[in-house]
Scaffold this motif. Structure first.
Motif, PDB file in Angstrom:
ATOM      1  N   SER A 183       0.870  -1.174   0.000  1.00  0.00           N
ATOM      2  CA  SER A 183       0.000   0.000   0.000  1.00  0.00           C
ATOM      3  C   SER A 183       0.901   1.216   0.000  1.00  0.00           C
ATOM      4  N   VAL A 184       0.720   2.087  -0.970  1.00  0.00           N
ATOM      5  CA  VAL A 184       1.586   3.264  -1.098  1.00  0.00           C
ATOM      6  C   VAL A 184       0.760   4.517  -0.866  1.00  0.00           C
ATOM      7  N   LEU A 185       1.184   5.333   0.078  1.00  0.00           N
ATOM      8  CA  LEU A 185       0.503   6.599   0.363  1.00  0.00           C
ATOM      9  C   LEU A 185       1.325   7.714  -0.256  1.00  0.00           C
ATOM     10  N   THR A 212      -4.630  -1.061   8.369  1.00  0.00           N
ATOM     11  CA  THR A 212      -5.462  -1.643   9.422  1.00  0.00           C
ATOM     12  C   THR A 212      -4.981  -3.048   9.784  1.00  0.00           C
ATOM     13  N   ASP A 213      -3.817  -3.451   9.283  1.00  0.00           N
ATOM     14  CA  ASP A 213      -3.301  -4.788   9.570  1.00  0.00           C
ATOM     15  C   ASP A 213      -1.900  -4.673  10.179  1.00  0.00           C
ATOM     16  N   ARG A 214      -1.188  -5.792  10.225  1.00  0.00           N
ATOM     17  CA  ARG A 214       0.096  -5.794  10.928  1.00  0.00           C
ATOM     18  C   ARG A 214       1.302  -5.624  10.001  1.00  0.00           C
ATOM     19  N   ARG A 215       1.078  -5.226   8.765  1.00  0.00           N
ATOM     20  CA  ARG A 215       2.230  -5.017   7.875  1.00  0.00           C
ATOM     21  C   ARG A 215       3.102  -3.885   8.403  1.00  0.00           C
ATOM     22  N   PRO A 216       4.426  -3.963   8.180  1.00  0.00           N
ATOM     23  CA  PRO A 216       5.287  -2.860   8.622  1.00  0.00           C
ATOM     24  C   PRO A 216       4.895  -1.556   7.941  1.00  0.00           C
ATOM     25  N   ARG A 217       4.949  -0.477   8.721  1.00  0.00           N
ATOM     26  CA  ARG A 217       4.625   0.854   8.186  1.00  0.00           C
ATOM     27  C   ARG A 217       5.930   1.585   7.985  1.00  0.00           C
ATOM     28  N   LEU A 218       6.287   1.805   6.755  1.00  0.00           N
ATOM     29  CA  LEU A 218       7.592   2.384   6.456  1.00  0.00           C
ATOM     30  C   LEU A 218       7.434   3.777   5.870  1.00  0.00           C
ATOM     31  N   LEU A 219       8.265   4.698   6.343  1.00  0.00           N
ATOM     32  CA  LEU A 219       8.325   6.028   5.740  1.00  0.00           C
ATOM     33  C   LEU A 219       9.628   6.111   4.963  1.00  0.00           C
ATOM     34  N   LEU A 220       9.540   6.307   3.656  1.00  0.00           N
ATOM     35  CA  LEU A 220      10.758   6.474   2.872  1.00  0.00           C
ATOM     36  C   LEU A 220      11.388   7.804   3.276  1.00  0.00           C
ATOM     37  N   SER A 221      12.663   7.744   3.644  1.00  0.00           N
ATOM     38  CA  SER A 221      13.295   8.949   4.201  1.00  0.00           C
ATOM     39  C   SER A 221      14.815   8.835   4.122  1.00  0.00           C
ATOM     40  N   PRO A 222      15.495   9.913   3.708  1.00  0.00           N
ATOM     41  CA  PRO A 222      16.966   9.841   3.670  1.00  0.00           C
ATOM     42  C   PRO A 222      17.579   9.697   5.066  1.00  0.00           C
ATOM     43  N   GLU A 240      14.853  -9.219   1.892  1.00  0.00           N
ATOM     44  CA  GLU A 240      14.461 -10.633   2.006  1.00  0.00           C
ATOM     45  C   GLU A 240      13.451 -10.819   3.129  1.00  0.00           C
ATOM     46  N   ALA A 241      13.685 -10.143   4.256  1.00  0.00           N
ATOM     47  CA  ALA A 241      12.758 -10.264   5.387  1.00  0.00           C
ATOM     48  C   ALA A 241      11.385  -9.694   5.009  1.00  0.00           C
ATOM     49  N   LEU A 242      11.383  -8.547   4.339  1.00  0.00           N
ATOM     50  CA  LEU A 242      10.103  -7.950   3.934  1.00  0.00           C
ATOM     51  C   LEU A 242       9.374  -8.850   2.939  1.00  0.00           C
ATOM     52  N   ALA A 243      10.133  -9.449   2.024  1.00  0.00           N
ATOM     53  CA  ALA A 243       9.513 -10.302   1.005  1.00  0.00           C
ATOM     54  C   ALA A 243       8.891 -11.553   1.630  1.00  0.00           C
ATOM     55  N   ARG A 244       9.434 -11.992   2.758  1.00  0.00           N
ATOM     56  CA  ARG A 244       8.876 -13.176   3.448  1.00  0.00           C
ATOM     57  C   ARG A 244       7.586 -12.839   4.196  1.00  0.00           C
ATOM     58  N   GLY A 245       7.346 -11.544   4.426  1.00  0.00           N
ATOM     59  CA  GLY A 245       6.168 -11.122   5.195  1.00  0.00           C
ATOM     60  C   GLY A 245       4.943 -10.943   4.319  1.00  0.00           C
ATOM     61  N   ASP A 246       3.962 -10.190   4.863  1.00  0.00           N
ATOM     62  CA  ASP A 246       2.674 -10.014   4.173  1.00  0.00           C
ATOM     63  C   ASP A 246       2.680  -8.838   3.203  1.00  0.00           C
ATOM     64  N   GLY A 247       3.738  -8.009   3.270  1.00  0.00           N
ATOM     65  CA  GLY A 247       3.798  -6.820   2.421  1.00  0.00           C
ATOM     66  C   GLY A 247       4.244  -5.636   3.238  1.00  0.00           C
ATOM     67  N   ALA A 248       3.909  -4.433   2.792  1.00  0.00           N
ATOM     68  CA  ALA A 248       4.338  -3.229   3.512  1.00  0.00           C
ATOM     69  C   ALA A 248       3.412  -2.072   3.185  1.00  0.00           C
ATOM     70  N   VAL A 249       3.318  -1.164   4.136  1.00  0.00           N
ATOM     71  CA  VAL A 249       2.628   0.104   3.918  1.00  0.00           C
ATOM     72  C   VAL A 249       3.721   1.156   3.771  1.00  0.00           C
ATOM     73  N   ILE A 278       5.096  10.616  12.546  1.00  0.00           N
ATOM     74  CA  ILE A 278       6.059   9.502  12.473  1.00  0.00           C
ATOM     75  C   ILE A 278       6.006   8.720  13.784  1.00  0.00           C
ATOM     76  N   ALA A 279       6.017   9.468  14.889  1.00  0.00           N
ATOM     77  CA  ALA A 279       5.983   8.825  16.211  1.00  0.00           C
ATOM     78  C   ALA A 279       4.613   8.218  16.494  1.00  0.00           C
ATOM     79  N   ALA A 280       3.566   8.982  16.226  1.00  0.00           N
ATOM     80  CA  ALA A 280       2.214   8.550  16.625  1.00  0.00           C
ATOM     81  C   ALA A 280       1.743   7.321  15.856  1.00  0.00           C
ATOM     82  N   ARG A 281       2.173   7.182  14.615  1.00  0.00           N
ATOM     83  CA  ARG A 281       1.717   6.042  13.811  1.00  0.00           C
ATOM     84  C   ARG A 281       2.813   4.977  13.668  1.00  0.00           C
ATOM     85  N   GLY A 282       3.884   5.125  14.430  1.00  0.00           N
ATOM     86  CA  GLY A 282       4.937   4.099  14.453  1.00  0.00           C
ATOM     87  C   GLY A 282       5.571   3.854  13.086  1.00  0.00           C
ATOM     88  N   LEU A 283       5.850   4.936  12.365  1.00  0.00           N
ATOM     89  CA  LEU A 283       6.475   4.769  11.043  1.00  0.00           C
ATOM     90  C   LEU A 283       7.960   4.506  11.211  1.00  0.00           C
TER      91      LEU A 283
END
Ligand SMILES: C[S@@+](CC[C@H](N)C(=O)[O-])C[C@H]1O[C@@H](n2cnc3c(N)ncnc32)[C@H](O)[C@@H]1O
Length: 236
Positions: free
Chosen positions: A5-7, A77-87, A98-107, A121-126
């Motif tokens: 899921s890409v925001l 709304t699920d347990r996929r890792p929530r990632l913020l692309l950031s330098p 490899e670890a991400l590919a073994r999981g359910d996906g990513a936000v 970033i803090a409030a949504r655990g990015l």
């Protein structure tokens, strides 16, 4: 199915290159799915504002916490890792891919402007993830890089199952050089060992070349490779 899921505030640029070749075929065949969420759809004013001036002054604009949080809450709304692309993030490595590919996906949250309000970033655990030590103008290309690197590892996506196993970073080394016909090209010949048919010799040559390349080009990887080899052989 692996779900991305890409925001983003630029939803129209997806799937972009992810719609072509390996990733595109895998998308069509249902090996993975792509949900693109327009952050602007979660703005509440008539101009659909997603950014504002930085507190404390300074150049550029900052992505607003309230708008982005609403977009995240409606999506993740699920347990996929929530990632913020950031330098500023943890550098993306093949091990992480490899670890991400073994999981359910990513936000994946794509920043724009000067960045994202720290509070969301803090409030949504990015978790901040970087694709390298340089600054892009937005997180979209970085998100595509991350997705592409994961999708090609999903079961059945790569043509030959083995092609993932012998790649750069696998075993801590860069990959050996490749050649194909013609045997002689512009006065350069394919190394004779590769035409010998002796699989043990070919494997030894490839291994030596991989070590030479890694030592010469990536002293950081080479040092880590040596540390792990020593640890593995019980001499450390
Ligand atoms: C112009 S950049 C912001 C750079 C920020 N002011 C800084 O100095 O760290 C805008 C957005 O591009 C994305 N971005 C830029 N470089 C990136 C990188 N190396 N890896 C991942 N995302 C990156 C991030 O989402 C970032 O919020």
């Amino acid at each position: 199915m692996w779900r991305a899921s890409v925001l983003t505030i630029l939803p129209d640029i997806f799937p972009g290159p992810l719609g072509a070749s390996l990733a595109g075929k895998a998308l069509t065949s249902g090996a993975w799915s792509l949900e693109v969420v327009d952050i602007r759809a979660f703005a509440t004013d008539k101009h659909r504002t997603v950014d504002d001036t930085p507190a404390g002054g300074g150049p550029g604009m900052v992505m607003k916490a309230d708008v982005l949080a609403r977009a995240i809450d409606a999506t993740a709304t699920d347990r996929r890792p929530r990632l913020l692309l950031s330098p500023r993030g943890v550098p993306l490595t093949q091990t992480r891919v490899e670890a991400l590919a073994r999981g359910d996906g990513a936000v994946l949250v794509c920043g724009r402007f000067e960045g994202v309000d720290e509070r969301v970033i803090a409030a949504r655990g990015l978790e901040e993830v970087s694709i390298g030590d340089y600054v892009l103008s937005g997180g979209e290309i970085a998100a595509m890089v991350l997705i592409d690197s994961c999708v090609r590892l999903l079961p059945g996506v790569m043509g030959t199952a083995a092609s993932g196993a012998e790649e750069s970073f696998n075993g801590g080394l860069l990959e050996y050089p490749h050649y194909t016909r013609p045997q002689n090209w512009e006065g350069r010949a394919i190394p004779a060992v590769l035409l010998s048919g002796d699989h043990a010799k070919i494997a030894a040559w490839r291994r030596a070349e991989a070590e030479k390349l890694t030592r010469g080009r990536r002293p950081d990887l080479w040092a880590s490779f040596l540390r792990h080899s020593k640890a593995g052989s019980g001499t450390e």
